[in-house]
Scaffold this motif. Structure first.
Motif, mmCIF file in Angstrom:
data_model
loop_
_atom_site.group_PDB
_atom_site.id
_atom_site.type_symbol
_atom_site.label_atom_id
_atom_site.label_comp_id
_atom_site.label_asym_id
_atom_site.label_seq_id
_atom_site.Cartn_x
_atom_site.Cartn_y
_atom_site.Cartn_z
ATOM 1 N N SER A 67 0.772 -0.972 0.033
ATOM 2 C CA SER A 67 0.132 0.258 -0.044
ATOM 3 C C SER A 67 0.864 1.250 0.116
ATOM 4 O O SER A 67 0.696 2.102 -0.561
ATOM 5 C CB SER A 67 -0.909 0.037 1.075
ATOM 6 O OG SER A 67 -1.623 -1.044 1.319
ATOM 7 N N TYR A 72 -3.239 -8.917 -8.347
ATOM 8 C CA TYR A 72 -3.673 -7.730 -9.020
ATOM 9 C C TYR A 72 -3.017 -7.706 -10.421
ATOM 10 O O TYR A 72 -3.437 -7.022 -11.208
ATOM 11 C CB TYR A 72 -2.558 -6.679 -8.390
ATOM 12 C CG TYR A 72 -3.436 -5.927 -6.830
ATOM 13 C CD1 TYR A 72 -4.893 -5.713 -6.801
ATOM 14 C CD2 TYR A 72 -2.631 -5.775 -5.963
ATOM 15 C CE1 TYR A 72 -5.252 -5.499 -5.793
ATOM 16 C CE2 TYR A 72 -3.279 -5.458 -4.558
ATOM 17 C CZ TYR A 72 -4.625 -5.050 -4.630
ATOM 18 O OH TYR A 72 -5.045 -4.718 -3.255
ATOM 19 N N GLN A 125 -8.755 -9.762 -6.902
ATOM 20 C CA GLN A 125 -9.869 -9.654 -6.021
ATOM 21 C C GLN A 125 -10.980 -8.983 -6.720
ATOM 22 O O GLN A 125 -12.369 -8.694 -6.240
ATOM 23 C CB GLN A 125 -9.737 -8.404 -4.772
ATOM 24 C CG GLN A 125 -8.240 -9.085 -4.014
ATOM 25 C CD GLN A 125 -6.804 -8.756 -4.525
ATOM 26 O OE1 GLN A 125 -6.920 -8.692 -5.877
ATOM 27 N NE2 GLN A 125 -6.020 -8.223 -3.757
ATOM 28 N N ASN A 145 -11.994 -1.483 0.636
ATOM 29 C CA ASN A 145 -11.244 -2.070 1.933
ATOM 30 C C ASN A 145 -11.839 -3.266 2.557
ATOM 31 O O ASN A 145 -11.730 -3.605 3.683
ATOM 32 C CB ASN A 145 -11.171 -0.976 2.910
ATOM 33 C CG ASN A 145 -10.530 0.348 2.373
ATOM 34 O OD1 ASN A 145 -11.356 1.462 2.625
ATOM 35 N ND2 ASN A 145 -9.372 0.237 2.044
ATOM 36 N N HIS A 178 -4.941 -14.555 2.883
ATOM 37 C CA HIS A 178 -5.190 -13.481 1.920
ATOM 38 C C HIS A 178 -6.642 -13.228 2.067
ATOM 39 O O HIS A 178 -7.300 -11.946 1.655
ATOM 40 C CB HIS A 178 -4.624 -13.293 0.523
ATOM 41 C CG HIS A 178 -3.159 -13.093 0.761
ATOM 42 N ND1 HIS A 178 -2.253 -14.027 0.329
ATOM 43 C CD2 HIS A 178 -2.488 -11.964 0.846
ATOM 44 C CE1 HIS A 178 -0.949 -13.597 0.177
ATOM 45 N NE2 HIS A 178 -1.128 -12.136 0.650
ATOM 46 N N GLN A 234 -7.975 -10.496 4.484
ATOM 47 C CA GLN A 234 -7.610 -9.401 4.239
ATOM 48 C C GLN A 234 -8.561 -8.160 4.285
ATOM 49 O O GLN A 234 -9.717 -8.630 3.739
ATOM 50 C CB GLN A 234 -6.361 -9.461 3.225
ATOM 51 C CG GLN A 234 -5.631 -7.904 3.081
ATOM 52 C CD GLN A 234 -4.930 -8.261 1.774
ATOM 53 O OE1 GLN A 234 -5.300 -8.288 0.671
ATOM 54 N NE2 GLN A 234 -3.359 -7.853 1.856
ATOM 55 N N PRO A 262 -8.332 -5.091 2.569
ATOM 56 C CA PRO A 262 -7.071 -4.433 1.566
ATOM 57 C C PRO A 262 -6.996 -2.875 2.069
ATOM 58 O O PRO A 262 -8.114 -1.832 1.877
ATOM 59 C CB PRO A 262 -7.587 -4.571 0.282
ATOM 60 C CG PRO A 262 -8.513 -5.710 0.484
ATOM 61 C CD PRO A 262 -9.210 -5.630 1.864
ATOM 62 N N THR A 263 -5.951 -2.522 2.508
ATOM 63 C CA THR A 263 -5.410 -1.183 2.860
ATOM 64 C C THR A 263 -6.297 -0.480 3.794
ATOM 65 O O THR A 263 -6.599 0.917 3.750
ATOM 66 C CB THR A 263 -5.374 -0.254 1.685
ATOM 67 O OG1 THR A 263 -4.871 -1.099 0.600
ATOM 68 C CG2 THR A 263 -4.330 0.951 1.554
ATOM 69 N N SER A 308 -2.967 -2.875 4.847
ATOM 70 C CA SER A 308 -3.969 -3.670 5.037
ATOM 71 C C SER A 308 -4.214 -4.353 6.257
ATOM 72 O O SER A 308 -3.303 -4.658 7.020
ATOM 73 C CB SER A 308 -3.710 -4.805 4.118
ATOM 74 O OG SER A 308 -3.732 -4.222 2.581
ATOM 75 N N ASP A 317 2.381 -7.972 5.410
ATOM 76 C CA ASP A 317 0.942 -8.736 5.652
ATOM 77 C C ASP A 317 0.886 -9.008 7.204
ATOM 78 O O ASP A 317 0.741 -9.989 7.525
ATOM 79 C CB ASP A 317 0.811 -9.875 4.916
ATOM 80 C CG ASP A 317 0.186 -9.405 3.484
ATOM 81 O OD1 ASP A 317 0.190 -8.271 3.151
ATOM 82 O OD2 ASP A 317 0.010 -10.349 2.622
#
Lengths: 139, 291
Positions: free
Chosen positions: B70, B123, B147, B181, B206, B209, B211-212, B218, B254
């Motif tokens: 991030s 990604y 994602q 997120n 993951h 997670q 995200p960010t 994250s 992570d």
């Protein structure tokens, strides 16, 4: 009137003139191919050129009214998922008369054509057959 | 019908691990990023011993360049050369296959020189240049599902890999964006991706997670890891993926999702028991489908 007895291979559409899909092709690609050839059928063949099955406009219509998943997902299904596996076929050396009788009896427009090794070699399409018959004045 | 594919992972002297035949559960794991040589070897040894004891096939995973952090202030990695050297040491020390991802097409060939399995980051899962570079290594590919991707759209990425000449692919679920997120776990994606005939993998760390979610890093809800592991195995997967660390709080990548290694043994033992139960059920009910 001169009544010539045609064999199926003299009247059929040869490979390259009708839509054929591989077993791994997406439904979307098959629909586009049917559109490009302006035919309501696609033949699906395996890697040995054997007919796995067929998919017709009618099958697509019936699918569309039943499918519950998003269209994006439906389009990316493999064509094989929806094909009819026990399709009626005809051999290239059979007579056109025999083929027409089957088409009339089963009320179908198209017959995939196989050679003696059961490989797909053509498609007998009713309209093309009618044209051949009319231009050769065999009825 | 689309045929089921299976293939071996591992070249040279390492133990070759079959994936796709669903005989054994395969575990792919390790620290998210390679932090240093000693830590990498220590983690490999700890995980290797646990897997060995339980009887689970193990592929060591760790990355040399975390291009998707991030913040650019976060630890990015030890870099290509040093990272591959360390992965090579891990391989040789334990005779186990290793996997790392790459985020620049020019890194693919060197990554494949060392790694037994090549990972494509979520990604980048639809980037043609990345897929082409991975495919051309001829190594098996661990393809993460983006994602932002629907499971059926992953068939396009598989198609790209096949068109570039590679048909050794593992499709991996790792959570799906739900607004901002936040990830949700749609387990339907596993049978949908399995329609391709390729083996599937579930990435349980993951998937939790956020995200960010913490501004420049994250977050994660790792309390759900055991639940998701159980459900993915009950659904039917070929491999389980989890990032593992001996000190998550101080992990360089992570930290909010990696699993503390102290939980690895019970989670993997449950996973193996469920995997074996699932095999029995498959034998009893066959290819059971509801229409």
């Amino acid at each position: 009137m001169n009544k010539k007895k045609f064999k199926v291979h003299e009247v059929m559409l040869e490979v390259g003139k009708f839509p054929i899909a591989k077993t791994t092709d997406f439904l979307k690609d098959s629909i586009e191919l049917m559109d490009n050839y302006r035919l309501g059928i696609i033949c699906v063949i395996d890697e040995k050129n054997k007919l796995s099955g067929i998919l017709t406009d009618g099958d697509l219509r019936r699918n569309l009214s039943n499918v519950q998943k998003p269209l994006a997902s439906y389009f990316l299904d493999y064509t094989t998922k929806y094909i009819k596996r026990d399709a009626t076929t005809i051999y290239e050396n059979d007579s056109l008369n025999e083929a027409l009788e089957i088409m009339e009896k089963k009320e179908i427009w198209d017959l995939p054509v196989l050679n003696e090794n059961n490989e797909l070699t053509g498609l007998l399409h009713l309209h093309k057959a009618i044209k051949k018959i009319l231009t050769n004045s065999i009825i | 019908m689309i045929e089921k594919k299976s293939f071996d992972i591992g070249y040279g002297n390492v133990e070759k691990i079959n994936i796709g035949k669903k005989k054994d559960l395969v575990f792919i794991g390790g620290p998210c990023a390679i932090e240093n040589r000693d830590h990498a070897l220590k983690m490999a040894e700890l995980i290797y011993k646990i897997c060995n004891k339980i009887g689970i096939k193990f592929i060591y995973k760790s990355c040399y360049d975390k291009d998707c952090r991030s913040s650019n202030k976060s630890f990015r990695g030890v870099g290509l050369d040093k990272g591959l050297e360390i992965l090579s040491d891990v391989r040789k020390s334990f005779n186990i296959p290793v996997v790392s991802d790459f985020s620049d097409p020019s890194w693919a060939a060197s990554t494949a020189e060392v790694c037994d399995l090549i990972q494509i980051p979520a990604y980048l899962c639809r980037q043609t240049s990345i897929l082409e570079a991975a495919a051309k290594t001829n190594k098996p590919i661990l393809l993460k599902k983006g994602q932002f991707m629907s499971p059926w759209n992953m068939k396009n990425s598989v198609n790209k890999l096949e068109n570039f000449g590679n048909s050794k692919v593992i499709l991996t679920e790792r959570g799906t964006f739900f607004g901002y997120n936040m990830l949700v776990n749609d387990m339907k994606s596993l049978p949908i991706m399995a329609e391709t005939g390729y083996p599937t993998c579930y990435d349980a760390t993951h998937s939790v997670q956020l995200p960010t979610s913490a501004g420049n890093i994250s977050g994660g809800e790792r309390e759900f890891i055991p639940f998701l592991v159980r459900s993915s195995i009950a659904i039917g997967i070929d491999a389980l993926f989890m990032e593992v660390h001996d000190d998550p709080k101080n992990a360089l990548s992570d930290p909010n999702t990696v699993l503390n290694i102290k939980y690895l043994d019970p989670i993997l033992r449950q996973a193996k028991a469920l995997f074996e139960t699932k095999l029995k059920l498959d034998n009893e009910f066959g290819d059971f489908k509801v229409e």
